[in-house]
Design a protein around this motif. Structure first.
Motif, PDB file in Angstrom:
ATOM      1  N   SER A  37      46.113  13.803  34.242  1.00  0.00           N
ATOM      2  CA  SER A  37      46.037  13.181  35.566  1.00  0.00           C
ATOM      3  C   SER A  37      45.389  14.137  36.564  1.00  0.00           C
ATOM      4  CB  SER A  37      47.453  12.822  36.039  1.00  0.00           C
ATOM      5  OG  SER A  37      47.432  12.311  37.350  1.00  0.00           O
ATOM      6  N   GLY A  38      44.504  13.593  37.392  1.00  0.00           N
ATOM      7  CA  GLY A  38      43.926  14.365  38.476  1.00  0.00           C
ATOM      8  C   GLY A  38      42.705  15.185  38.132  1.00  0.00           C
ATOM      9  N   ASP A 109      41.532   1.070  35.497  1.00  0.00           N
ATOM     10  CA  ASP A 109      42.184   2.295  35.941  1.00  0.00           C
ATOM     11  C   ASP A 109      43.631   2.329  35.464  1.00  0.00           C
ATOM     12  OD1 ASP A 109      42.236   4.721  37.271  1.00  0.00           O
ATOM     13  OD2 ASP A 109      42.947   3.842  39.138  1.00  0.00           O
ATOM     14  N   GLU A 110      44.117   3.528  35.154  1.00  0.00           N
ATOM     15  CA  GLU A 110      45.489   3.729  34.689  1.00  0.00           C
ATOM     16  C   GLU A 110      45.814   2.810  33.519  1.00  0.00           C
ATOM     17  OE1 GLU A 110      48.499   5.188  37.532  1.00  0.00           O
ATOM     18  OE2 GLU A 110      47.376   4.017  38.999  1.00  0.00           O
ATOM     19  N   GLU A 277      51.075  12.199  43.460  1.00  0.00           N
ATOM     20  CA  GLU A 277      52.487  12.512  43.247  1.00  0.00           C
ATOM     21  C   GLU A 277      52.685  13.211  41.901  1.00  0.00           C
ATOM     22  OE1 GLU A 277      54.148   8.624  43.602  1.00  0.00           O
ATOM     23  OE2 GLU A 277      54.687   8.877  45.719  1.00  0.00           O
ATOM     24  N   ARG A 278      52.072  12.659  40.853  1.00  0.00           N
ATOM     25  CA  ARG A 278      52.211  13.256  39.524  1.00  0.00           C
ATOM     26  C   ARG A 278      51.565  14.632  39.466  1.00  0.00           C
ATOM     27  NH1 ARG A 278      50.712   8.017  37.725  1.00  0.00           N
ATOM     28  NH2 ARG A 278      48.649   8.801  37.092  1.00  0.00           N
ATOM     29  N   ALA A 279      50.390  14.758  40.097  1.00  0.00           N
ATOM     30  CA  ALA A 279      49.680  16.040  40.055  1.00  0.00           C
ATOM     31  C   ALA A 279      50.460  17.135  40.781  1.00  0.00           C
ATOM     32  CB  ALA A 279      48.289  15.892  40.663  1.00  0.00           C
ATOM     33  N   LEU A 280      51.067  16.800  41.903  1.00  0.00           N
ATOM     34  CA  LEU A 280      51.857  17.780  42.644  1.00  0.00           C
ATOM     35  C   LEU A 280      53.051  18.257  41.821  1.00  0.00           C
ATOM     36  CD1 LEU A 280      51.803  16.168  46.203  1.00  0.00           C
ATOM     37  CD2 LEU A 280      50.826  18.383  45.586  1.00  0.00           C
TER      38      LEU A 280
END
Length: 358
Positions: A37-38, A109-110, A277-280
């Protein structure tokens, strides 16, 4: 071959971009972009789509802004899964002729969140793709999709971007050298997160907060939940800034076109917040793991990733316990990938790390 603009706005992934430029000469019907992700899969997907349908700079710009009629970005709505309704909209849209260009492009996407029913609904379309139609599925892993779907796509793998490439990309976006190096170090190879952190002056605080976790572990289980809530709240300013940028984009669109922004654009923004959110969380856990890895390394005379952390603090935890702590952090990362409840996962992690502390 005519030079392309796939590289425009993309940080890293030189090998992948070179391969995709060759693909433009004779594109496949279906692609599967996979990677963490990201790292920029969605950005590259839109840039690739822009070249597939674009006949002018204006065409390409409309693709990037999600308003070109022959490029459709389809994914989960809100926080739901990628369901049958989304799959059917792809099937129906693919049966129609392009509006302006020689071909149509659908970016799913996703796709990792695709339900089994949605995958089955898409399968026939992927098996017998309409002419002049290209599908780009974006997922975190090949294993997230049924083999019947993934096997019908040309696989394109994305890795994490190196710190050097992130620093160069951030500097091109106006970030100072010192700040770019800090951001690159904590962004875990994610250009999207790096750019979001670069938009403000909070990168150092983000890093300090997560690196302080080993020294703030709870004495009681309830304190683990409080610490988890604190770390999630600490991310909110970054997410709020991202949401504010999205609101500005919507306002600019509505001002320029005198109409409400299309659903595709608002859905893209929601997906962007989820990815942030997931990347953080992923980057935060990576920082905690780096603390414990430094604790192991320093006790054997090896190099450290965080030279500003006191060697005395790192030496307080035995190397074997530090190594086990790294495993717990990695386990938490796997749980977060499968869970919608990060607060519980973080509380579990902090309490387990506390049990290992001397």
């Amino acid at each position: 071959m005519t030079p392309t603009r796939i590289r425009s706005g993309v940080i890293g992934h030189r090998s992948v971009l070179g391969d995709l430029e060759i693909e433009l000469e004779s594109p496949a019907h279906s692609y599967l972009f996979v990677g963490p992700s990201g790292v920029g899969k969605g950005t590259v997907a839109k840039s690739f789509a822009a070249e597939l349908v674009g006949r002018s700079e204006s065409d390409r710009d409309r693709v990037i802004r999600n308003i070109h009629p022959d490029v459709k970005m389809i994914g989960p709505e809100g926080r739901s899964l990628f369901g049958v309704d989304q799959a059917r909209s792809v099937t129906v849209g693919a049966s129609l002729h392009p509006v302006e260009s020689e071909r149509k492009v659908f970016i799913l996407d996703e796709a990792s969140m695709m339900t089994e029913a949605a995958a089955n609904s898409l399968l026939k379309t992927l098996e017998e793709p309409p002419p002049r139609t290209v599908f780009i599925l974006v997922a975190e892993s090949v294993d997230d999709l049924p083999p019947t779907v993934s096997s019908r796509c040309r696989l394109v793998r994305f890795g994490r971007v190196s710190e050097g490439e992130l620093v160069a990309g951030l500097k091109e976006n106006g970030v100072s050298s010192d700040q770019a190096e800090t951001i690159a170090r904590i962004s875990g190879g994610s250009p999207g997160l790096a750019l979001d952190l670069g938009a403000g002056g909070e990168a150092a605080r983000f890093r300090e907060g997560w690196l302080a976790i080993p020294g703030r572990l709870p004495n009681h289980p309830g304190e683990g939940f409080l610490l988890a809530e604190e770390m999630l709240k600490a991310h909110q300013p970054l997410l709020d800034r991202l949401k504010a940028r999205h609101r500005n984009e919507l306002a600019e669109y509505e001002k320029a076109h005198a109409t409400s922004a299309p659903k595709a654009l608002t859905d893209s923004h929601l997906a962007g917040v989820r990815r942030a959110e997931r990347a953080l969380l992923s980057s935060g856990l990576d920082l905690v793991a780096s603390w414990y890895l430094d604790a192991v390394s320093v006790q054997y005379g090896g190099p450290v990733r965080n030279p500003d952390i006191s060697g005395m603090a790192l030496a307080q935890i035995p190397a074997r316990q530090a190594a086990r702590s790294v495993e717990l952090v990695m386990d938490a990362g796997v749980q977060l990938g499968n869970s919608q409840r990060p607060r519980l996962v973080l509380a579990w992690l902090f309490n387990r790390l506390a049990e290992l502390s001397p």
